[in-house]
Design an enzyme around this catalytic site. Structure first.
Site, PDB file in Angstrom:
ATOM      1  CG  ASP A  19      -1.764   1.234   1.343  1.00 53.96           C
ATOM      2  OD1 ASP A  19      -2.189   1.738   0.292  1.00 53.96           O
ATOM      3  OD2 ASP A  19      -2.016   1.697   2.465  1.00 53.96           O
ATOM      4  CD  GLU A  80      -4.918   0.824  -2.250  1.00 54.32           C
ATOM      5  OE1 GLU A  80      -5.510  -0.137  -1.720  1.00 54.32           O
ATOM      6  OE2 GLU A  80      -4.813   1.935  -1.725  1.00 54.32           O
ATOM      7  CG  ASP A 156      -1.051   3.257   6.249  1.00 52.56           C
ATOM      8  OD1 ASP A 156      -1.761   3.607   5.295  1.00 52.56           O
ATOM      9  OD2 ASP A 156      -0.777   4.013   7.195  1.00 52.56           O
TER      10      ASP A 156
END
Length: 211
Positions: A19, A80, A156
């Site tokens: 991420d 992502e 996260d």
């Protein structure tokens, strides 16, 4: 020797999920064998103490990614895509952070695939509008993770775990950058069979991110 497809499908695959972030970057490593998923580690790269020098942060991302790659030997990277709701300057910085993470994997010949945030949330929770907290809760139920402190920064890490799981649910069909099959990978890297994944860390990281 290229192993038959039925055999290669039963071999463990290691997926790294990322991420991207310019202050906190989440990462996760999972091992998949058939329908069985084992979380090897998930945590964050904390860059808040590095100040405002973006180049220093990018180097930190690259160096840490390479360390993780060399430790866990992931077969594929799932990352992502930047969210388009942020301002242009933030978007540029986030894109650079994502690119550096991808470059670290490509430096080790690891293929990658990019997923939109809504796709990741949809895959894990059934809703593309799920919150970080909802994603984390669903992952803990699905993967039977031990309870962890609900620290905002650690979300996260669970977001990165969601990216890895999203890729697992796609069965790796979207892999880019060469798209090597597992059988082709083994044929090119026979020593991989001599390094069982079971020898790696078997539990998720429980340490708290640095303040």
């Amino acid at each position: 020797m290229i192993l038959p497809l039925a055999t290669t499908d039963l071999l463990p695959k290691v997926i790294m999920g990322v991420d991207p972030g310019t202050q906190i970057m989440g990462y996760a490593i999972i091992e998949v064998q058939g329908q069985r998923v084992r979380v090897l580690q998930y945590d964050v790269i904390n860059m808040k103490a590095l100040g405002s020098n973006h180049a220093v942060k990018l180097k930190k991302i690259y160096d840490r990614m390479v360390e993780l790659i060399d430790e866990f030997l992931p077969d594929e990277l799932a990352i992502e895509a930047p969210f388009f709701g942020v301002n242009v300057q933030s978007m540029l910085k986030l894109g650079r952070a994502q690119g550096v993470a991808i470059a670290a994997c490509l430096s080790r010949q690891i293929p990658y695939v990019e997923y939109a945030p809504t796709k990741v949330k949809q895959s894990v929770t059934g809703s593309g509008n799920a919150t970080k907290e909802q994603v984390a809760h669903m992952l803990r139920q699905t993967l039977q993770l031990p309870p962890l402190e609900e620290a905002p920064k650690f979300l996260d890490a669970t977001d990165a775990l969601a990216v890895a799981m999203c890729h697992h649910y796609q069965k790796g069909n979207n892999v880019k950058a060469g798209g090597k099959s597992w059988g082709k990978f083994l044929a090119d890297n026979p020593s991989k069979l001599a390094t069982p994944v079971a020898g790696k860390k078997a539990t998720p990281s429980k340490k708290k991110p640095a303040a």
